[in-house]
Every structure is written in C-alpha cells, then in structure tokens.
Design a protein around this motif. Structure first.
Motif, mmCIF file in Angstrom:
data_model
loop_
_atom_site.group_PDB
_atom_site.id
_atom_site.type_symbol
_atom_site.label_atom_id
_atom_site.label_comp_id
_atom_site.label_asym_id
_atom_site.label_seq_id
_atom_site.Cartn_x
_atom_site.Cartn_y
_atom_site.Cartn_z
ATOM 1 N N ILE A 1 -3.381 5.803 -5.746
ATOM 2 C CA ILE A 1 -4.761 5.504 -5.345
ATOM 3 C C ILE A 1 -5.549 6.788 -5.158
ATOM 4 O O ILE A 1 -6.712 6.894 -5.574
ATOM 5 C CB ILE A 1 -4.777 4.656 -4.055
ATOM 6 N N ALA A 2 -4.927 7.783 -4.535
ATOM 7 C CA ALA A 2 -5.602 9.068 -4.331
ATOM 8 C C ALA A 2 -6.001 9.695 -5.671
ATOM 9 O O ALA A 2 -7.128 10.193 -5.833
ATOM 10 C CB ALA A 2 -4.690 10.015 -3.546
ATOM 11 N N HIS A 3 -5.096 9.645 -6.641
ATOM 12 C CA HIS A 3 -5.404 10.191 -7.970
ATOM 13 C C HIS A 3 -6.519 9.405 -8.650
ATOM 14 O O HIS A 3 -7.441 9.980 -9.226
ATOM 15 C CB HIS A 3 -4.151 10.165 -8.844
ATOM 16 N N ASP A 4 -6.447 8.070 -8.580
ATOM 17 C CA ASP A 4 -7.427 7.231 -9.266
ATOM 18 C C ASP A 4 -8.821 7.396 -8.664
ATOM 19 O O ASP A 4 -9.811 7.419 -9.391
ATOM 20 C CB ASP A 4 -6.994 5.768 -9.196
ATOM 21 N N LEU A 5 -8.894 7.485 -7.344
ATOM 22 C CA LEU A 5 -10.197 7.602 -6.676
ATOM 23 C C LEU A 5 -10.660 9.053 -6.563
ATOM 24 O O LEU A 5 -11.761 9.317 -6.081
ATOM 25 C CB LEU A 5 -10.128 6.969 -5.280
ATOM 26 N N LEU B 1 0.786 -1.227 0.000
ATOM 27 C CA LEU B 1 0.000 0.000 0.000
ATOM 28 C C LEU B 1 0.831 1.296 0.000
ATOM 29 O O LEU B 1 0.523 2.209 -0.773
ATOM 30 C CB LEU B 1 -0.968 -0.021 1.187
ATOM 31 N N PRO B 2 1.873 1.433 0.836
ATOM 32 C CA PRO B 2 2.599 2.718 0.880
ATOM 33 C C PRO B 2 3.090 3.250 -0.466
ATOM 34 O O PRO B 2 2.902 4.445 -0.748
ATOM 35 C CB PRO B 2 3.765 2.418 1.838
ATOM 36 N N SER C 1 -4.769 12.652 2.248
ATOM 37 C CA SER C 1 -5.015 12.423 3.682
ATOM 38 C C SER C 1 -6.036 11.319 3.905
ATOM 39 O O SER C 1 -5.921 10.534 4.857
ATOM 40 C CB SER C 1 -5.490 13.718 4.350
ATOM 41 N N GLU C 2 -7.049 11.218 3.021
ATOM 42 C CA GLU C 2 -8.069 10.172 3.177
ATOM 43 C C GLU C 2 -7.491 8.796 2.880
ATOM 44 O O GLU C 2 -7.865 7.799 3.517
ATOM 45 C CB GLU C 2 -9.267 10.461 2.274
ATOM 46 N N ILE C 3 -6.582 8.716 1.925
ATOM 47 C CA ILE C 3 -5.970 7.433 1.595
ATOM 48 C C ILE C 3 -4.982 7.026 2.688
ATOM 49 O O ILE C 3 -4.877 5.846 3.040
ATOM 50 C CB ILE C 3 -5.273 7.492 0.218
ATOM 51 N N VAL C 4 -4.252 8.006 3.232
ATOM 52 C CA VAL C 4 -3.359 7.721 4.355
ATOM 53 C C VAL C 4 -4.163 7.219 5.552
ATOM 54 O O VAL C 4 -3.755 6.290 6.267
ATOM 55 C CB VAL C 4 -2.546 8.974 4.744
ATOM 56 N N THR C 5 -5.347 7.800 5.771
ATOM 57 C CA THR C 5 -6.214 7.342 6.854
ATOM 58 C C THR C 5 -6.692 5.918 6.602
ATOM 59 O O THR C 5 -6.794 5.106 7.528
ATOM 60 C CB THR C 5 -7.419 8.280 7.006
ATOM 61 N N ALA C 6 -6.991 5.604 5.322
ATOM 62 C CA ALA C 6 -7.387 4.229 4.980
ATOM 63 C C ALA C 6 -6.247 3.260 5.265
ATOM 64 O O ALA C 6 -6.468 2.149 5.768
ATOM 65 C CB ALA C 6 -7.793 4.141 3.510
ATOM 66 N N ALA C 7 -5.018 3.668 4.966
ATOM 67 C CA ALA C 7 -3.857 2.840 5.307
ATOM 68 C C ALA C 7 -3.746 2.683 6.814
ATOM 69 O O ALA C 7 -3.419 1.603 7.324
ATOM 70 C CB ALA C 7 -2.574 3.470 4.749
ATOM 71 N N SER D 1 -13.926 3.787 -3.422
ATOM 72 C CA SER D 1 -13.869 5.017 -2.638
ATOM 73 C C SER D 1 -12.902 4.812 -1.475
ATOM 74 O O SER D 1 -12.565 3.661 -1.136
ATOM 75 C CB SER D 1 -15.254 5.372 -2.094
ATOM 76 N N PRO D 2 -12.438 5.903 -0.845
ATOM 77 C CA PRO D 2 -11.582 5.742 0.333
ATOM 78 C C PRO D 2 -12.248 4.917 1.436
ATOM 79 O O PRO D 2 -11.584 4.140 2.126
ATOM 80 C CB PRO D 2 -11.338 7.184 0.791
#
Length: 390
Positions: free
Chosen positions: A33-37, A26-27, A42-48, A94-95
């Motif tokens: 992922i942020a660009h694709d979604l 994931l990292p 910050s939302e993708i980092v939170t998902a991680a 989605s995130p």
C-alpha cells in the motif's frame, strides 16, 4: 426434509472468521500500500493504527447498544455497515482516506467478536465457557490464515484493493447468515449505560483486567501487526511474509484444541503463565532475527500465547461481573485494541527505520510483568457467586 438449524457456535465462529479476515488483511499489505500510494511506511502503519484505535474505542459503545438492541441484531447491523465501509476503503487514494475509511470499518467490525463473547457468556455455563471460547478462536485462526496468505498474494499478483472487496462482501453475506442465530434472554442486564460504568468503576479487579487487556493488546497484537513488514524488511516478498503470518493462524487453530483440553484440568493462571512465556520467547527470538525461518517459529509462539493467555483473560472478563457482562467484555476488548493502536503509533517511526529488533525487544520486556501480574491476580481471584449461565 427441513435442514436442522446451524449450531450457534458455528455461526459465531463464522462471524469471528469474517471480522478477523478483515482485521488481518491489512498487515501483509502495509508495504504494498505504501508503494502504491507513494507514501512512507510510517503513514500507512499509522492508518492501520487508526483502524485498531477506532475498533477498540467503539467496543464499549456496542456493548451498551447490545444491552438495548439485542446481541444478534447488534451483530447484524454492524456487520452490514462494516461491509459497506470496507468496500469504500478499496477506493482509497491517500493515507488519510485509507485511515478514515478503515477507521469507520473498524468501528463497526468492533462489535462482532465482543458480541460473540457476550453471547457465550449469556448462554454457556461458566464451568465450560473457556472451552467454547477456545472453539470460537477456531474462526479467528481461519480468518487469520486466510487473510495472511490471501491478502499478501493479492497484493503481489493483482492489487491490495481486491482484498478489501473480498472482506467487504464476506461481511455483507455474514449479515444474512446470522438471521438464524437465536437471541438470548435479556435478564440481569444493567438498567442503563451509567449503571454498567458505575459497576466497573467500583470493581478493582475489573479495572485491573482492563489494564491487563491494554498491555496484552500492545504486546500480542502489536507484535503480530508488525510481523509481515519485519519479514519483508529482511528481504522477503509480501506473499512470503503473509505466508509466514498464516502460520499464526495454524498455531491458533492447533493451540485452541490444546487449550480446550487443558482448561478442563488446569487452573487459568497456569494458562496465562504459559501464554506469557510463549510471548516472551517469540518476541525475544524476533529481536534477534527477522528472517522468515525465525518468523515462522515466532508465529507459532504468538499463536500459543494468544490462545492460552488471551482466552483465559477473555473468559475471566465474562465472569468477573455477570450483571454487567456486556459492559465489562466490551471495555475489555476496547482496552485490548486501544493498547494495540497506541503501540502502532509509538513504534511507527522505528518501523519506518527498520528497527524491528528494538521494537520486539520492548514487546518481550512488556510481556514479563504482564504474565506475572495477570497470573497472580487470576490465581488469587475467587468467583463471587455461583454462575450457571442460561
């Protein structure tokens, strides 16, 4: 002619490789992922962070389950379910859906590595245990390197979703491979989950170790998780950022050989001190520069820090309360990843703003008291009774 059975350490290394492959995929793909979604980083980092949080919180559960269900059966069942949810996470839209599916996968992957540590604690004498735990980290190193390079390349060339298909299928295959791992004898285990919890609650040193694990997770795993986006923020591609992180896997592999040799003559507190020093140096360097060349050196230092300090603390966790080993090790691992998840949530906003210098300055500052306190505590601790293993 019948093939000889695969050595248990080899199977455990493979299990560590697969779980690490998923964890480090994931990292390098956070930005992609942020660009694709179409979502903020910050939302993708939170998902991680959700992955690491559930990964950590689930581990005390699996330690207790393995006391009842068995070490090997627990690994096989959880890897099967982890593979299924990882394949489902490849369909995230989605995130939120990413956080939920990755969280479920992380919850089941959470059993893999701690169960391997508990298995070694059950079957390897204490005097030579750190050597085998360092060998187990070879699987971690290979998984880290493959995920860091492969996930970044797949995200750039094809899609980040393919990486989850690969790790999901690998998890399903590992379920089959572990069928040949012999189950250790069940002796000296707590009569119930509450007995194990009471044992930990009554041990000051065990509680202190959980605090060390929590802080180590925030510092070392937090620093590693944000390394790819930090490098990308400096202008690198996802593939290059993943390649830089892959150096961490190479470092873990090389450092595991070094630590395995040093463990025969060095007291563990010295290994802890060496690892903490490497962590401070690495985080300090990245606070100054996030350029790829600097990040390569940081990855080398973080690999040494992980192998030296973390393997020493892990080995200590298998020794401190032998009668409640599964409970201690699983809570230790849980604390590690809860610390990592909390750190990810706390710095998500700073990462979104590109303030990586501040993030790594804080990580470096935290590594100083961690190294001092853990080193002194390990130096003063004396094993309460002879432990020979089985």
């Amino acid at each position: 002619m019948e093939r000889p059975p695969v050595a248990p350490i080899r199977l455990l290394q493979l299990g560590a490789l697969v779980s690490t492959l998923d964890r480090f995929a994931l990292p390098p793909m956070l930005v992609a992922i942020a660009h694709d979604l179409g979502a903020p980083l910050s939302e993708i980092v939170t998902a991680a962070g959700a992955y690491f949080l559930v990964y950590g919180l689930s581990q005390p559960v699996w330690g207790t389950v393995s006391d009842r269900l068995g070490r090997v059966r627990t690994m096989r069942v959880t890897l099967l379910l982890a593979g299924v949810f990882t394949l489902v996470s490849a369909l995230s839209w989605s995130p939120l859906s990413l956080g939920v599916t990755r969280g479920l996968a992380g919850g089941f992957f959470g059993a893999a590595y701690p169960s391997s540590l508990i298995y070694l604690g059950d079957t390897v004498p204490a005097a030579s245990r750190q050597r085998d735990i360092a060998r187990l980290m070879v699987g971690v190193a290979m998984g880290t390197a493959l995920a860091s390079v492969g996930a970044g390349v797949l995200a750039d060339a094809v899609s980040w979703r393919v990486a989850f298909v690969v790790t999901g299928v690998a998890s399903l295959l590992m379920t089959w491979a572990l069928r040949g791992l012999p189950e250790p004898e069940a002796h000296g285990r707590p009569a119930s989950a509450m007995d194990g919890l009471r044992t930990i609650g009554g041990s000051r040193i065990a509680l202190l170790m959980l605090l060390f694990a929590f802080t180590e997770g925030a510092v070392l795993l937090g620093a590693l998780t944000l390394l790819p986006p930090a490098v990308e923020n400096a202008g690198a591609t996802a593939a290059l950022a993943g390649g830089v992180t892959a150096v961490y896997g190479v470092s873990v592999f090389a450092s595991s050989q070094l630590v395995g040799r040093l463990a025969a003559t060095w007291h563990p507190w010295r290994l802890i001190a060496m690892g903490a020093t490497a962590a401070v140096a690495g985080c300090g360097l990245l606070a100054v520069s996030q350029e790829p060349a600097s990040a390569v050196v940081v990855a080398l230092l973080l690999g040494l820090a992980w192998t030296s300090m973390h393997s020493s603390l892990q080995t200590w966790a298998t020794e401190v309360l032998p009668g409640a080993r599964a409970t201690v090790v699983s809570f230790f691992a849980g604390s590690l990843f809860v610390g990592s998840a909390l750190a990810a949530v706390l710095v998500a906003g700073l990462a979104d703003a590109g303030r990586y210098a501040l993030i790594y300055a804080v990580y470096g500052a935290l590594a100083v008291p961690l190294g001092i306190a853990a080193g002194l505590a390990r130096r003063r601790w004396v094993r309460p009774a002879p432990e020979t293993g089985t």
